[in-house]
Design an enzyme around this catalytic site. Structure first.
Site, PDB file in Angstrom:
ATOM      1  N   LYS A 153       0.823  -1.220   0.000  1.00 33.29           N
ATOM      2  CA  LYS A 153       0.000   0.000   0.000  1.00 33.29           C
ATOM      3  C   LYS A 153       0.855   1.269   0.000  1.00 33.29           C
ATOM      4  O   LYS A 153       0.374   2.336  -0.387  1.00 33.29           O
ATOM      5  CB  LYS A 153      -0.940   0.014   1.212  1.00 33.29           C
ATOM      6  CG  LYS A 153      -0.291   0.320   2.548  1.00 33.29           C
ATOM      7  CD  LYS A 153      -1.299   0.395   3.667  1.00 33.29           C
ATOM      8  CE  LYS A 153      -0.640   0.697   5.013  1.00 33.29           C
ATOM      9  NZ  LYS A 153      -0.042   2.037   5.063  1.00 33.29           N
ATOM     10  N   ASP A 154       2.103   1.156   0.413  1.00 32.11           N
ATOM     11  CA  ASP A 154       2.983   2.320   0.484  1.00 32.11           C
ATOM     12  C   ASP A 154       3.811   2.514  -0.788  1.00 32.11           C
ATOM     13  O   ASP A 154       4.613   3.446  -0.865  1.00 32.11           O
ATOM     14  CB  ASP A 154       3.939   2.194   1.674  1.00 32.11           C
ATOM     15  CG  ASP A 154       3.209   2.196   3.008  1.00 32.11           C
ATOM     16  OD1 ASP A 154       2.137   2.838   3.087  1.00 32.11           O
ATOM     17  OD2 ASP A 154       3.690   1.548   3.952  1.00 32.11           O
ATOM     18  N   ARG A 184      -7.074   9.861   2.497  1.00 29.87           N
ATOM     19  CA  ARG A 184      -8.118   8.876   2.194  1.00 29.87           C
ATOM     20  C   ARG A 184      -8.941   8.563   3.437  1.00 29.87           C
ATOM     21  O   ARG A 184     -10.183   8.554   3.399  1.00 29.87           O
ATOM     22  CB  ARG A 184      -7.467   7.590   1.651  1.00 29.87           C
ATOM     23  CG  ARG A 184      -8.441   6.418   1.488  1.00 29.87           C
ATOM     24  CD  ARG A 184      -7.695   5.134   1.167  1.00 29.87           C
ATOM     25  NE  ARG A 184      -6.791   4.735   2.233  1.00 29.87           N
ATOM     26  CZ  ARG A 184      -7.144   4.062   3.317  1.00 29.87           C
ATOM     27  NH1 ARG A 184      -8.414   3.724   3.506  1.00 29.87           N
ATOM     28  NH2 ARG A 184      -6.257   3.730   4.235  1.00 29.87           N
ATOM     29  N   CYS A 239       0.319  10.089  -3.023  1.00 23.15           N
ATOM     30  CA  CYS A 239       0.052  10.337  -1.604  1.00 23.15           C
ATOM     31  C   CYS A 239      -0.528  11.726  -1.346  1.00 23.15           C
ATOM     32  O   CYS A 239      -0.912  12.041  -0.228  1.00 23.15           O
ATOM     33  CB  CYS A 239       1.326  10.137  -0.778  1.00 23.15           C
ATOM     34  SG  CYS A 239       2.633  11.331  -1.135  1.00 23.15           S
TER      35      CYS A 239
END
Length: 302
Positions: A80-81, A128, A244
C-alpha cells in the site's frame, strides 16, 4: 545462493521481512538468507505530513537503488505504500496471501465510532482516511500524525507534540495483526464505510527484473486470488493517476464467482470525492477502466 533481503528498520517492516525470509527458508532451504536494514529518506523526517515532504518514493528510493546495484537481491515493503510502478529494471513478485485489508479505529475511551462524543479529536496520516471518516462523522476534528505504530499509539495516550489530546487514531488492521497488538476494543471499518488503500494488507516483494531464478522462487509461494485483487486495486491506482497527495482507495474481492472493485478518489482538499463499485467475471483491465470512467464522470459533475 546468498539472498540478501532489504527492508526499512521499523518493527513492522522487520516482522514482515522476517516472515518472508522464514517462508523462503522453509520452501528453499538450500539457499542462504540475510536481512539488510536500509534507512530511507522518509524515515528521517517523521514530523511533517507526507504530502508536505514528497511522494511515496521517499520510503523506497534507497532500497530500490540497493536492488539495482545488487547490494540486496530482494526487498520487502507494505504494498500500500508503494508507487504505482517500480523503478525501471525492477519488478514486483506475484502477491502472497493477504492480511486483513480493513482500517481500524483505535479509541481511548469507547469501542465504536458511534460512541465518540461530538467534536472528538481523531488522528491519521492519510487523506483517504480523513475524508471518508468525515463523511461518516462530519463533527470530528482530524489531525495529522506520523511515526511507526508504537509511536502513534503512544501519541494517542500522551497527546500530539502541540499538546492536542486525542480520542482515537486510524491504522491499518494488517499492521496491528502482524505485530500481535490486541484489537479486541478497536472498531473495524467495513469496506463500505472506509475503502482501504490499494493493496492494503499485501506485502510488496520487489526484485531485479532479470533475476529470473529468484522471481520464480518467490512467485511459487503466491496466492492466485490475492494476485488478482492486487492487480485490480493497483491497476486503479495506476490508471487514475493517484499519489500520496490525493485521497485514493481501492478494494477488490471475489463474490459469487465475480470480482467486485470498490474505489474512491478525490481532490487534495476533499471537496470533491467520488465513489464507485463495478463488477465483472474476470479480473481484467476492462474492470479497472469501468471504475476509472465512472469516477472521472462523477468528478466532472461535482
Amino acid at each position: 545462493m546468498l539472498i540478501k533481503i532489504g527492508t526499512r528498520g521499523s518493527k513492522l517492516a522487520l516482522v514482515q521481512t522476517n516472515y518472508v525470509c522464514d517462508t523462503l527458508k522453509k520452501a528453499f532451504p538450500e539457499h542462504q538468507y540475510e536481512i539488510v536494514v536500509i534507512k530511507t529518506t522518509g524515515d528521517m523526517d517523521l514530523t511533517k505530513p507526507l504530502d508536505q515532504i514528497g511522494s511515496k518514493g521517499l520510503f523506497v528510493d534507497e532500497i530500490e537503488k540497493a536492488l539495482l546495484n545488487n547490494e540486496i537481491q530482494l526487498a520487502v515493503h507494505s504494498m500500500k505504500d508503494m508507487p504505482a510502478k517500480p523503478s525501471e529494471g525492477l519488478v514486483f513478485a506475484k502477491s502472497w496471501l493477504r492480511e486483513d485489508p480493513r482500517d481500524v479505529l483505535i479509541l481511548k475511551c469507547c469501542h465504536k465510532l458511534s460512541d465518540l462524543p461530538i467534536g472528538s479529536n481523531i488522528a491519521t496520516g492519510s487523506k483517504r482516511r480523513s475524508y471518508q471518516l468525515l463523511k461518516l462523522r462530519p463533527d470530528l476534528h482530524i489531525f495529522p500524525i506520523r511515526g511507526n505504530i508504537d509511536t502513534r499509539i503512544r501519541k494517542l495516550h500522551e497527546g500530539l507534540e502541540d499538546g492536542t489530546q486525542l480520542d482515537g487514531i486510524v491504522l491499518a488492521a494488517a499492521g496491528l495483526h502482524r505485530l500481535n497488538i490486541n484489537t479486541d476494543t478497536c472498531y473495524y471499518f467495513t469496506p463500505d464505510e472506509m475503502i482501504p488503500a490499494p493493496a492494503q494488507g499485501t506485502l510488496g516483494i520487489e526484485l531485479n527484473a532479470n533475476n529470473h531464478e529468484l522471481l520464480e522462487m518467490v512467485n511459487a509461494l503466491s496466492d492466485e486470488d490475492a494476485e488478482k485483487v492486487t492487480f485490480l486495486e493497483r491497476g486503479f491506482l495506476d490508471r487514475i493517476g493517484g499519489d500520496c497527495h490525493l485521497p485514493i482507495g481501492a478494494y477488490a474481492y471475489k463474490e459469487n464467482g465475480n470480482f467486485v472493485l470498490k474505489t474512491v478518489f478525490g481532490n487534495a482538499t476533499g471537496e470533491k470525492l467520488a465513489f464507485s463499485e463495478v463488477s465483472g467475471a474476470k479480473a481484467e483491465i476492462d474492470l479497472i477502466e469501468k471504475a476509472v470512467i465512472d469516477i472521472r464522470r462523477q468528478l466532472e459533475d461535482l
